[in-house]
Scaffold this motif. Structure first.
Motif, PDB file in Angstrom:
ATOM      1  N   SER A 215       0.811  -1.221   0.000  1.00 37.02           N
ATOM      2  CA  SER A 215       0.000   0.000   0.000  1.00 37.02           C
ATOM      3  C   SER A 215       0.842   1.267   0.000  1.00 37.02           C
ATOM      4  CB  SER A 215      -0.925   0.011   1.216  1.00 37.02           C
ATOM      5  OG  SER A 215      -0.160   0.006   2.422  1.00 37.02           O
TER       6      SER A 215
ATOM      7  N   ASN B 208      -5.827  -6.256   2.357  1.00 38.99           N
ATOM      8  CA  ASN B 208      -5.496  -5.186   1.411  1.00 38.99           C
ATOM      9  C   ASN B 208      -6.549  -5.050   0.322  1.00 38.99           C
ATOM     10  OD1 ASN B 208      -3.140  -4.405   2.696  1.00 38.99           O
ATOM     11  ND2 ASN B 208      -1.830  -5.754   1.499  1.00 38.99           N
ATOM     12  N   ARG B 209      -7.156  -6.173  -0.054  1.00 36.05           N
ATOM     13  CA  ARG B 209      -8.184  -6.150  -1.094  1.00 36.05           C
ATOM     14  C   ARG B 209      -9.385  -5.319  -0.648  1.00 36.05           C
ATOM     15  NH1 ARG B 209      -5.605  -8.754  -5.279  1.00 36.05           N
ATOM     16  NH2 ARG B 209      -7.054  -9.434  -6.897  1.00 36.05           N
TER      17      ARG B 209
ATOM     18  N   GLU C 122      -8.272  -1.732  -1.176  1.00 31.65           N
ATOM     19  CA  GLU C 122      -8.125  -1.437  -2.605  1.00 31.65           C
ATOM     20  C   GLU C 122      -9.467  -1.340  -3.319  1.00 31.65           C
ATOM     21  OE1 GLU C 122      -5.684  -4.696  -3.749  1.00 31.65           O
ATOM     22  OE2 GLU C 122      -3.879  -3.894  -2.803  1.00 31.65           O
ATOM     23  N   SER C 123     -10.501  -1.932  -2.728  1.00 27.36           N
ATOM     24  CA  SER C 123     -11.824  -1.921  -3.358  1.00 27.36           C
ATOM     25  C   SER C 123     -12.518  -0.573  -3.251  1.00 27.36           C
ATOM     26  CB  SER C 123     -12.714  -2.994  -2.714  1.00 27.36           C
ATOM     27  OG  SER C 123     -13.113  -2.599  -1.408  1.00 27.36           O
TER      28      SER C 123
ATOM     29  N   CYS D 291      -4.853   3.230   4.482  1.00 26.46           N
ATOM     30  CA  CYS D 291      -4.961   3.279   3.023  1.00 26.46           C
ATOM     31  C   CYS D 291      -6.402   3.459   2.588  1.00 26.46           C
ATOM     32  CB  CYS D 291      -4.372   2.008   2.432  1.00 26.46           C
ATOM     33  SG  CYS D 291      -4.299   1.981   0.626  1.00 26.46           S
ATOM     34  N   SER D 292      -7.334   2.813   3.273  1.00 22.42           N
ATOM     35  CA  SER D 292      -8.753   2.929   2.905  1.00 22.42           C
ATOM     36  C   SER D 292      -9.272   4.342   3.166  1.00 22.42           C
ATOM     37  CB  SER D 292      -9.585   1.899   3.680  1.00 22.42           C
ATOM     38  OG  SER D 292      -9.793   2.286   5.032  1.00 22.42           O
TER      39      SER D 292
ATOM     40  N   LYS E  68      -8.699   6.817   0.336  1.00 19.88           N
ATOM     41  CA  LYS E  68      -9.458   6.616  -0.895  1.00 19.88           C
ATOM     42  C   LYS E  68     -10.871   7.193  -0.815  1.00 19.88           C
ATOM     43  CE  LYS E  68      -7.096   2.400  -2.495  1.00 19.88           C
ATOM     44  NZ  LYS E  68      -5.837   3.049  -2.420  1.00 19.88           N
TER      45      LYS E  68
END
Length: 353
Positions: free
Chosen positions: A74, A305-306, A309-310, A348-349, A352
């Motif tokens: 990430s 992580n998915r 990333e979504s 990370c989320s 976004k």
């Protein structure tokens, strides 16, 4: 608190390598600027007689000093971004006392006894009241920071601590979903012996927290037919049995594709509940309910992580059922590293949204 018991397991309230007493050297005074706050929940009443996992938070605090804080996937570092909330060590003391009572009750039932007598009935009442007190304690601290816009992570303890955390975070983020990563389904009906056993935590969440819109289970490979039927018939529950996912991979699907199937069942806001026994037993060899098979560490990190990333927002998480021992640092080291991965994915989320 029984300090002798703590040292018998090889841990003290601040055992040397981390004099600051905080995860990654951050304490509660840093909560004003840190986006993530970690709340310790040293509780394990119905798991290993109140021992083992009740000592995890201190062990992981120490192990966190030897873990790098950068996640290359990430491109996220959690350095300076994680604070440690004040620890309620009364929970640990209560866990030790009630854990002994729970062990006596369970042994009595396994020997064919019933709970009609006053002696064991009183113990069950005290244990159930203890669970409610624990949920209030954990929930109060979780809400304090979640209500300020923080990402809150809870470090258990056994999986029963998740209930108080989810109840509080869902009040701040209604209609959130729970990604329940565990070798066990934990969908047993509550009340057969105890109201809030770690064996019933997923069922308690579904039955008692209406603000949770979805519970998605993955890693599950130990469950009863009753639990499977409950999951199949409940509109809020989706169960991904690990052996079926493994069979799909043997037939040619990638783990990434499998993870995308899991994540697609989640709403926009997600709480991740991670029981370490979802991993293959060699990752954390001293967990008290090991189940053969399971995810590798890297597969679990890929799944987490998915979620980020979504485009979904990780609003909170917990890490439970790690049992550190003095003879081996593996369990605490794995836990401390998984905690970094959970923190990094949550950060990370946030970027976004």
């Amino acid at each position: 608190m029984d300090i002798n018991k703590l040292f018998r397991f090889g841990f003290s309230l601040s055992s040397g390598s981390n004099d600051n007493g905080g995860y990654y050297f951050r304490d509660a005074t840093a909560t004003t600027d840190a986006p993530i706050v970690l709340v310790s929940a040293p509780w394990a009443v119905t798991s290993a007689a109140g021992q083992g996992a009740a000592y995890t938070p201190d062990a992981i605090i120490d192990a966190s000093t030897a873990v790098s804080l950068y996640d290359i996937v990430s491109n996220t570092s959690i350095e300076g971004k994680v604070a440690t909330a004040e620890v309620d060590y009364d929970l640990q003391e209560s866990s030790l006392q009630l854990g002994g009572d729970a062990a006596k009750v369970v042994a009595h039932i396994e020997d064919g006894g019933v709970l009609s007598g006053d002696y064991f009935a009183r113990k069950v009442v005290r244990i159930n009241l203890g669970f409610r007190d624990m949920h209030r304690s954990v929930g109060k601290r979780v809400f304090r920071y979640a209500n300020k816009g923080k990402i809150v992570g809870v470090v258990g303890g056994d999986h029963s601590v998740t209930f108080g955390a989810v109840r509080s975070i869902s009040s701040v983020h209604p209609q959130m979903g729970v990604l329940f990563i565990d070798a066990h389904s934990d969908l047993r009906p509550s009340g057969k012996i105890f109201d809030y056993s770690h064996l019933s935590v997923a069922r308690n969440i579904v039955d008692e927290i209406p603000a949770v819109s979805k519970l998605v289970q993955v890693g599950v490979r130990d469950m009863s037919l009753e639990e499977v039927k409950f999951a199949q018939n409940h509109p809020k529950v989706t169960m991904f049995c690990h052996e079926k996912l493994t069979a799909e991979r043997f037939s040619g699907r990638s783990w990434g594709e499998v993870c995308d199937d899991v994540v697609s069942q989640l709403p926009e806001k997600v709480y991740i509940s991670f029981d370490i026994d979802a991993l293959s037993p060699e990752c954390c060899p001293h967990t008290k309910r090991p189940v053969a098979g399971g995810m590798t560490f890297d597969e679990a990190v890929c799944l987490i992580n998915r979620v980020a990333e979504s485009g979904r927002e990780i609003v909170g998480f917990d890490l439970t059922e790690i049992v550190p021992v003095m003879e081996s640092g593996v369990d605490a080291a794995v836990g401390a590293r998984m905690l970094v991965k959970l923190c990094a994915a949550a950060l990370c989320s946030k970027k976004k949204i």
